[in-house]
Scaffold this motif. Structure first.
Motif, PDB file in Angstrom:
ATOM      1  N   THR A  77     -25.432  -6.124  20.911  1.00  0.00           N
ATOM      2  CA  THR A  77     -24.747  -6.909  20.187  1.00  0.00           C
ATOM      3  C   THR A  77     -24.385  -8.273  20.938  1.00  0.00           C
ATOM      4  N   ILE A  78     -24.460  -9.357  20.322  1.00  0.00           N
ATOM      5  CA  ILE A  78     -23.975 -10.737  20.982  1.00  0.00           C
ATOM      6  C   ILE A  78     -23.115 -11.318  20.047  1.00  0.00           C
ATOM      7  N   GLY A  79     -22.538 -10.822  18.914  1.00  0.00           N
ATOM      8  CA  GLY A  79     -21.516 -11.262  18.138  1.00  0.00           C
ATOM      9  C   GLY A  79     -20.886 -10.218  17.445  1.00  0.00           C
ATOM     10  N   ARG A  80     -19.350 -10.164  17.366  1.00  0.00           N
ATOM     11  CA  ARG A  80     -18.617  -9.131  16.300  1.00  0.00           C
ATOM     12  C   ARG A  80     -17.800  -9.791  15.532  1.00  0.00           C
ATOM     13  N   THR A  81     -17.742  -9.230  14.258  1.00  0.00           N
ATOM     14  CA  THR A  81     -17.035  -9.619  13.205  1.00  0.00           C
ATOM     15  C   THR A  81     -16.229  -8.626  12.487  1.00  0.00           C
ATOM     16  N   ASP A  82     -14.847  -8.900  12.141  1.00  0.00           N
ATOM     17  CA  ASP A  82     -13.895  -7.549  11.774  1.00  0.00           C
ATOM     18  C   ASP A  82     -13.999  -8.002  10.090  1.00  0.00           C
ATOM     19  N   TYR A  83     -14.239  -6.699   9.628  1.00  0.00           N
ATOM     20  CA  TYR A  83     -14.116  -6.764   7.963  1.00  0.00           C
ATOM     21  C   TYR A  83     -14.029  -5.227   7.708  1.00  0.00           C
ATOM     22  N   GLY A  84     -12.598  -4.937   7.533  1.00  0.00           N
ATOM     23  CA  GLY A  84     -12.290  -3.227   7.609  1.00  0.00           C
ATOM     24  C   GLY A  84     -12.743  -2.609   8.999  1.00  0.00           C
ATOM     25  N   VAL A  85     -13.881  -2.744   9.376  1.00  0.00           N
ATOM     26  CA  VAL A  85     -14.450  -2.256  10.666  1.00  0.00           C
ATOM     27  C   VAL A  85     -14.842  -3.491  11.457  1.00  0.00           C
ATOM     28  N   THR A  86     -14.950  -3.256  12.791  1.00  0.00           N
ATOM     29  CA  THR A  86     -15.818  -4.226  13.612  1.00  0.00           C
ATOM     30  C   THR A  86     -17.366  -4.060  13.476  1.00  0.00           C
ATOM     31  N   PHE A  87     -17.879  -4.938  13.466  1.00  0.00           N
ATOM     32  CA  PHE A  87     -19.533  -4.610  13.151  1.00  0.00           C
ATOM     33  C   PHE A  87     -20.177  -5.931  13.916  1.00  0.00           C
TER      34      PHE A  87
END
Lengths: 257, 199
Positions: free
Chosen positions: B155-165
């Motif tokens: 993983t080099i980028g994380r985004t939050d939408y309900g969970v972090t993916f």
């Protein structure tokens, strides 16, 4: 955090942008490609182009416009208006549109949604629903809002989502062109009834109307036409206002090439 | 290095958006599913719209699955093109390219979370990755997807939408982004240019 989307809508006839009040009395408001570029530069999150051409020639002009928009505009856009077959959906996407909105055609033949979803995926299919209040219920109208159907808006919304549509574009025909605010009860009822994003349309007159659509109507996106075309509301100013009301919005881009 | 940017063609519409974005960067490209053309490319982009199973089937039909796994050419998967870099997807129980461990899972709605995850969101990115060179962590990118990638060592980028993916991944010469850089304004163009010039 996912942001609320601001979506200018451009009605296009024979390659030119027009916008009427309550769908009549059209006024010319410019070249769609130029306008699209301007909105993109000003921070619009997405665009919708509705083809209101009545002729075959107008429709092929529209497809060429879609191609030109896709060449210059680097934000997502939806096209709609008179699209009636799975082939026509594919052509619009191949011309460069990201999503296609379907309205009268899916009311006449709901199976069209399933056919399109199987071919291009539900994320590209927007179900447009034109609604009028009738006593205590909401009735779906067809043919650009000129004819009532027997369908209840909530029941129909659930059906189109069940069939795979990825988003709803909900227009209150009662409010469209009135600048008296979106139909918040309708938005709230639909947003609570389905799991897909809902775009609010019809009635925007002030920035507060847009805030109310997101906060009280639980809309994921707000769409408007004339108030943007005639510069009554500037997108940048709108986003600053929404942010001050605690609504997450996308500010102008920081990146430079 | 001689050669051009090759975009792997699917039977889906959004290839054109990538071509248009590259044209705005004055980068020539060719759209192809021919291995002989891909072998001569300086960069490869696998765009993606649709669903995982038919994407993998299209790659199998073009006899590209094993070739992609072994190529050393810098490779960028976009959206579904990133998802197929993983081992598996819950979407129609699809086996992916298996370059990155893990399974794509569907977002679960808690009653308020809208699915697909559609719209503009931010990325907490790895500032050392050349892909994000010059891109502010406050920048927004356009997403539209119903399945999400797990967080992994790649993983080099994380985004939050309900969970972090995982919204961006990299392993060796492979990069993947869940969002659509070709539809993310100037930030997206910057990322595409980074891929072509720095990765």
């Amino acid at each position: 955090m996912l942001t609320a989307r601001i979506i200018p809508c451009l009605d296009v006839k024979d390659g030119r942008t027009v916008k009427g009040t309550n769908f009549v009395n059209l006024r010319d408001a410019g070249d769609p490609v130029e306008l699209a570029q301007r909105y993109s530069d000003e921070g619009a999150d997405e665009l919708v182009f509705l083809d209101i051409s009545a002729t075959l020639e107008g429709r092929s002009t529209f497809l060429r416009m879609v191609e030109r928009v896709a060449e210059v505009v680097r934000i997502p856009f939806t096209v709609g208006g008179g699209i009636g077959t799975a082939d026509a959906v594919r052509w619009a996407l191949e011309a460069g549109a990201d999503k296609v909105s379907l309205n009268s055609a899916i009311l006449a033949r709901p199976q069209l949604i399933d056919d399109c979803v199987r071919g291009v995926g539900g994320q590209s299919i927007v179900a447009a629903i034109d609604v009028r209040r009738q006593d205590s219920t909401w009735t779906v109208w067809t043919r650009a809002g000129t004819e009532p159907t027997s369908r209840d808006a909530i029941v129909w919304a659930r059906e189109v989502v069940e069939r795979g549509a990825g988003e709803l574009l909900v227009t209150s025909m009662d409010r469209d062109g009135t600048k008296s605010g979106y139909d918040l009860g309708l938005l709230r009822a639909l947003s609570d009834a389905v799991s897909v994003p809902v775009i609010a349309s019809g009635g925007a007159g002030t920035m507060k109307h847009m805030r109310d659509a997101v906060v009280d109507g639980r809309a994921d996106a707000v769409l408007a036409a004339s108030i943007f075309h005639y510069r009554e509301i500037q997108i940048e100013e709108l986003k600053r206002y929404l942010a001050s009301e605690g609504i997450p919005v996308r500010p102008a881009s920081f990146s430079t090439l | 290095m001689a050669g051009t940017v090759a975009i792997i063609s699917y039977r889906s519409g959004n290839v054109r958006s990538v071509v248009n974005a590259l044209r705005q960067l004055n980068v020539g490209c060719t759209v192809t599913a021919e291995r002989t053309v891909l072998e001569r490319a300086s960069r490869i982009i696998l765009p993606g719209v649709g669903e995982a199973r038919s994407a993998m089937e299209a790659l199998e039909q073009a006899s590209l699955v094993d070739w992609i796994r072994e190529t050393r050419i810098p490779f960028l998967g976009i959206c579904l093109g990133m998802q197929v870099l993983f081992e598996r997807s819950e979407e129609r129980s699809t086996t992916g390219l298996g370059l990155i461990p893990g399974t794509m899972a569907r977002f679960e709605s808690d009653g308020t979370l809208k699915i697909p995850h559609m719209g503009w969101n931010t990325i907490q990115h790895d500032a050392s990755s050349p892909l994000f060179n010059g891109i502010s962590p406050d920048e927004y990118f356009y997403f539209v997807h119903s399945y999400r990638a797990p967080l992994t060592d790649q993983t080099i980028g994380r985004t939050d939408y309900g969970v972090t993916f995982s919204s961006a991944v990299s392993i060796r010469n492979f990069y993947g982004v869940q969002f659509h850089p070709e539809k993310s304004g100037s930030a997206g163009l910057r990322l595409l240019r980074n891929f072509i010039e720095r990765c």
